[in-house]
Enzyme design. Sequence first.
Site, PDB file in Angstrom:
ATOM      1  N   TYR A 181       0.713  -0.989  -0.012  1.00  0.00           N
ATOM      2  CA  TYR A 181      -0.155   0.202   0.020  1.00  0.00           C
ATOM      3  C   TYR A 181       0.673   1.384  -0.478  1.00  0.00           C
ATOM      4  CZ  TYR A 181      -4.164  -2.183  -0.042  1.00  0.00           C
ATOM      5  OH  TYR A 181      -5.186  -3.350   0.163  1.00  0.00           O
ATOM      6  N   GLU A 186      -5.521   4.019   4.190  1.00  0.00           N
ATOM      7  CA  GLU A 186      -5.814   3.122   2.997  1.00  0.00           C
ATOM      8  C   GLU A 186      -7.114   3.587   3.084  1.00  0.00           C
ATOM      9  OE1 GLU A 186      -5.819  -1.488   3.614  1.00  0.00           O
ATOM     10  OE2 GLU A 186      -3.147  -0.458   4.392  1.00  0.00           O
ATOM     11  N   ASN A 230      -0.475   6.517  16.277  1.00  0.00           N
ATOM     12  CA  ASN A 230      -1.998   5.556  16.252  1.00  0.00           C
ATOM     13  C   ASN A 230      -2.620   5.493  17.234  1.00  0.00           C
ATOM     14  OD1 ASN A 230      -1.557   5.321  13.321  1.00  0.00           O
ATOM     15  ND2 ASN A 230      -0.184   3.772  12.858  1.00  0.00           N
ATOM     16  N   HIS A 282      -5.321   7.758  18.129  1.00  0.00           N
ATOM     17  CA  HIS A 282      -6.065   7.952  16.780  1.00  0.00           C
ATOM     18  C   HIS A 282      -7.616   6.708  17.681  1.00  0.00           C
ATOM     19  CE1 HIS A 282      -3.816   9.651  12.926  1.00  0.00           C
ATOM     20  NE2 HIS A 282      -4.124  10.225  14.218  1.00  0.00           N
ATOM     21  N   ARG A 323       0.097  17.890  26.647  1.00  0.00           N
ATOM     22  CA  ARG A 323       0.961  18.449  27.297  1.00  0.00           C
ATOM     23  C   ARG A 323       1.553  16.612  28.566  1.00  0.00           C
ATOM     24  NH1 ARG A 323       2.212  24.299  27.382  1.00  0.00           N
ATOM     25  NH2 ARG A 323       0.987  23.253  28.939  1.00  0.00           N
ATOM     26  N   CYS A 372     -13.888  17.896  40.389  1.00  0.00           N
ATOM     27  CA  CYS A 372     -14.381  18.018  39.157  1.00  0.00           C
ATOM     28  C   CYS A 372     -14.219  15.839  38.771  1.00  0.00           C
ATOM     29  CB  CYS A 372     -14.436  18.291  38.528  1.00  0.00           C
ATOM     30  SG  CYS A 372     -15.924  19.781  38.666  1.00  0.00           S
ATOM     31  N   ARG A 424      -9.251  19.197  47.205  1.00  0.00           N
ATOM     32  CA  ARG A 424     -10.088  18.369  46.536  1.00  0.00           C
ATOM     33  C   ARG A 424      -9.610  17.110  45.910  1.00  0.00           C
ATOM     34  NH1 ARG A 424     -15.667  20.056  46.417  1.00  0.00           N
ATOM     35  NH2 ARG A 424     -14.375  22.152  45.211  1.00  0.00           N
TER      36      ARG A 424
HETATM   37  N1  LIG Z   1      -1.061   0.132   4.670  1.00  0.00           N
HETATM   38  C1  LIG Z   1      -1.113   1.576   5.454  1.00  0.00           C
HETATM   39  O1  LIG Z   1      -2.006   2.293   5.638  1.00  0.00           O
HETATM   40  C2  LIG Z   1      -0.033   2.093   6.375  1.00  0.00           C
HETATM   41  C3  LIG Z   1       0.209   3.987   6.676  1.00  0.00           C
HETATM   42  C4  LIG Z   1       1.283   4.023   7.117  1.00  0.00           C
HETATM   43  C5  LIG Z   1       1.921   3.302   7.220  1.00  0.00           C
HETATM   44  N2  LIG Z   1       2.106   2.230   7.388  1.00  0.00           N
HETATM   45  C6  LIG Z   1       3.485   1.461   7.603  1.00  0.00           C
HETATM   46  O2  LIG Z   1       4.021   0.679   5.962  1.00  0.00           O
HETATM   47  C7  LIG Z   1       4.729  -0.775   6.331  1.00  0.00           C
HETATM   48  C8  LIG Z   1       4.344  -0.626   4.722  1.00  0.00           C
HETATM   49  O3  LIG Z   1       2.708  -1.048   5.001  1.00  0.00           O
HETATM   50  P1  LIG Z   1       1.137  -1.835   4.063  1.00  0.00           P
HETATM   51  O4  LIG Z   1       0.520  -2.188   4.166  1.00  0.00           O
HETATM   52  O5  LIG Z   1       2.674  -0.367   2.297  1.00  0.00           O
HETATM   53  O6  LIG Z   1       2.734  -3.756   3.712  1.00  0.00           O
HETATM   54  P2  LIG Z   1       2.058  -4.427   2.729  1.00  0.00           P
HETATM   55  O7  LIG Z   1       2.792  -5.841   3.640  1.00  0.00           O
HETATM   56  O8  LIG Z   1       0.829  -3.813   1.846  1.00  0.00           O
HETATM   57  O9  LIG Z   1       3.093  -4.135   1.643  1.00  0.00           O
HETATM   58  C9  LIG Z   1       4.746  -5.021   1.930  1.00  0.00           C
HETATM   59  C10 LIG Z   1       5.479  -5.262   1.125  1.00  0.00           C
HETATM   60  O10 LIG Z   1       7.290  -5.335   1.041  1.00  0.00           O
HETATM   61  C11 LIG Z   1       7.743  -6.447   0.358  1.00  0.00           C
HETATM   62  N3  LIG Z   1       8.989  -6.474   0.296  1.00  0.00           N
HETATM   63  C12 LIG Z   1       8.904  -7.423   1.519  1.00  0.00           C
HETATM   64  N4  LIG Z   1      10.314  -7.911   2.051  1.00  0.00           N
HETATM   65  C13 LIG Z   1      10.785  -7.214   0.697  1.00  0.00           C
HETATM   66  C14 LIG Z   1      12.423  -7.501   0.774  1.00  0.00           C
HETATM   67  N5  LIG Z   1      13.493  -7.491   1.338  1.00  0.00           N
HETATM   68  N6  LIG Z   1      12.775  -6.332  -0.476  1.00  0.00           N
HETATM   69  C15 LIG Z   1      11.948  -4.950  -1.068  1.00  0.00           C
HETATM   70  N7  LIG Z   1      10.479  -6.062  -0.561  1.00  0.00           N
HETATM   71  C16 LIG Z   1      10.224  -6.616  -0.247  1.00  0.00           C
HETATM   72  C17 LIG Z   1       6.341  -7.449   0.070  1.00  0.00           C
HETATM   73  O11 LIG Z   1       6.169  -8.582  -0.853  1.00  0.00           O
HETATM   74  C18 LIG Z   1       5.193  -6.484   0.188  1.00  0.00           C
HETATM   75  O12 LIG Z   1       5.049  -6.433  -1.426  1.00  0.00           O
HETATM   76  C19 LIG Z   1       4.277  -0.862   7.116  1.00  0.00           C
HETATM   77  O13 LIG Z   1       5.493  -0.972   8.463  1.00  0.00           O
HETATM   78  C20 LIG Z   1       3.462  -0.517   8.024  1.00  0.00           C
HETATM   79  O14 LIG Z   1       3.023  -0.193   8.853  1.00  0.00           O
HETATM   80  C21 LIG Z   1       1.039   1.410   6.658  1.00  0.00           C
END
Ligand SMILES: NC(=O)c1ccc[n+]([C@@H]2O[C@H](COP(=O)([O-])OP(=O)(O)OC[C@H]3O[C@@H](n4cnc5c(N)ncnc54)[C@H](O)[C@@H]3O)[C@@H](O)[C@H]2O)c1
Length: 438
Positions: free
Chosen positions: A10, A161, A214, A217, A259, A268, A331
Site C-alpha cells: 500500500y 488506506e 496511531n 487515533h 502536554r 471534578c 480536593r
Molecule cells: N497500509 C497503510 O495504510 C500504512 C500507513 C502508514 C504506515 N504503514 C506502514 O508501512 C509499512 C508497509 O505497509 P504496507 O501496508 O504497504 O505493507 P504491505 O504488506 O502491503 O507491503 C509490503 C511489501 O514489501 C515487500 N517486501 C518484503 N520484503 C522485501 C524486501 N526484502 N525487498 C523488497 N520488498 C520486500 C512485500 O512483498 C510487500 O509487497 C508497514 O510498516 C506499515 O505499518 C502502512
Amino acid sequence: MNISIFGLGYVGAVSLACLARDGHQVVGVDIDQTKLDLIASGKPPIVEEGIQETMATAVNSGRVTVTTNCTEAISATQMSFVCVGTPSRKNGDQDLGAIERLSAEIGEGLKQKSGFHTVVIRSTVRPGTVMKTIEPLIEKHSGKRSGEEFGLCFQPEFLREGSSIRDYDNPPMTIVGCNNETSARLLEDLFGQLPCKFISTDIGTAECLKYACNAFHALKITFANEIGRVTQSLDVDSRKVMELVCEDRQLNISTAYLRPGFAFGGSCLPKDLRALLHVARENDVELPMLAGMLPSNETHIRHTLDMVLAQNTRSVGMIGLSFKSGTDDLRESPLLTMAESLIGKGMQLRIYDPEVNLARLMGANKRYLEESIPHIAELMCASSAEVMAHGDVIIVGLGGQEILDEVKNRARENQYVIDLVGMKDVEQLPCGYSGVCW
Ligand SMILES: NC(=O)c1ccc[n+]([C@@H]2O[C@H](COP(=O)([O-])OP(=O)(O)OC[C@H]3O[C@@H](n4cnc5c(N)ncnc54)[C@H](O)[C@@H]3O)[C@@H](O)[C@H]2O)c1
C-alpha cells in the site's frame, strides 16, 4: 530526483505512482515478481481510489522501472524509500525480519556504490529500530559510516488506506528525522511543496511520533465508542452528544490537556469519572478504557513517588499542594496524595503553596486537608525560599515565573529537582534535574 522504493504494498505502490506522476524517476523493488509484473504493465498491485489512473499515467510516462535487484536499484538512484511490511508477531512484538534482511541487502548495494546515498525508512518501526538495528546492519554490510558516507532518515507515513492518494497529496504534516543535513535538505526539496508544515527532527522523536499518532487515533475511536455504549444504555443519542463534544474547540478538540505533566485531580474529573463508571455498571455496560483512567492516574503518582524515593534522602521540599496552579482547592489533589505518601514513608517534608493559606482555608477544604495530613501546619512554609533551604529533593508542582525563578536562583549543587510543570531553561540549574515523564 532518482528514487528507489523497496516494498510495493500500500505505502510503496502509492509513493511510486505519486512520485513518478510528479516527475521523478522511480525504480520499484519487491521480492514478489507478480507485483512487479503488474506495475510494469501499468496496473497497481493494490485496490485504492484513483490508483489505477495514477499508476497507468506514471508507467506510461516512462519514469517507472521495476526490479528485484537491490544493488541495481541503489546504484541507479540517489535516495531509497523503505516501505516493507512490519507485521505483529504472536506476542505483540513487531516482526522486523523483512526490514532486517533488506537493511543487509541495502548495505551490500551501498558497498558497490560510490557517492552519497540517502536511505529513508517509511515502514512503521518500533522506536529505536532505525539506530539500533537498521543503522548497524547497513554499516556492517556496506563498510560505510552512517551520517557521513550515507544518510539515514525516518519519515513516518500518515496515509490511510482508502484515501491514500488524497492523503499523499494532503498529509497532516511532513516529519523527517534525519542524522545529517544533506538528507534533510533532499527530503525538503521532495516534499516541501506539500500544503502542510515540513518539520525536521531527530530520528527517535519521529519514530515515537508515529506510534503516538496511531495510539491517539485508536484512543479517540475507543472513547467515542465507549461514550456511545453508555449513552445508548441511557436512551440518549450518542451521535448528538459527540457532535456537541466536538463543538468545543477550547478544551475538547484542541491542544488543551495534551502536554505530558503530572496526574489529574481536583473536585471534578475523578468524581465525575467515577460516577460515569457507576452509571455504566448499573446498566451492565463495560467501559474498559474509561475504567483504566483512574488506575493510570494513580500509576503516574506512584511513578513520581518512586522518582523521589530513588534519591535516597529524607528531606523533601514540595512547591505546590493544590490540584493546579492558581487555586486553593485541595480536593483530590494529586500533590496532596504525594505529600501523604511521602509522610507515610517517613520523609521530612516541607511544603509551600502561595494559594494555600491555612488561616484562610475554610469549610470542606480545611476539613479535607486536616483529615489528610493532621499536622499540616508544621509542614507548611511561608515562602519557596524556606522549602528550597530545607529539601535535598525539590518537587516543583506549581508553574508561575516567580516560583520558577526562585527555584533556579536558590538551587544548590547537591539538590535534585523533580519537575512536574515543565520548567523552562533547566540547563541553568546547578543541580540534578528530571521531568516527571520527560
Ligand atoms: N497500509 C497503510 O495504510 C500504512 C500507513 C502508514 C504506515 N504503514 C506502514 O508501512 C509499512 C508497509 O505497509 P504496507 O501496508 O504497504 O505493507 P504491505 O504488506 O502491503 O507491503 C509490503 C511489501 O514489501 C515487500 N517486501 C518484503 N520484503 C522485501 C524486501 N526484502 N525487498 C523488497 N520488498 C520486500 C512485500 O512483498 C510487500 O509487497 C508497514 O510498516 C506499515 O505499518 C502502512
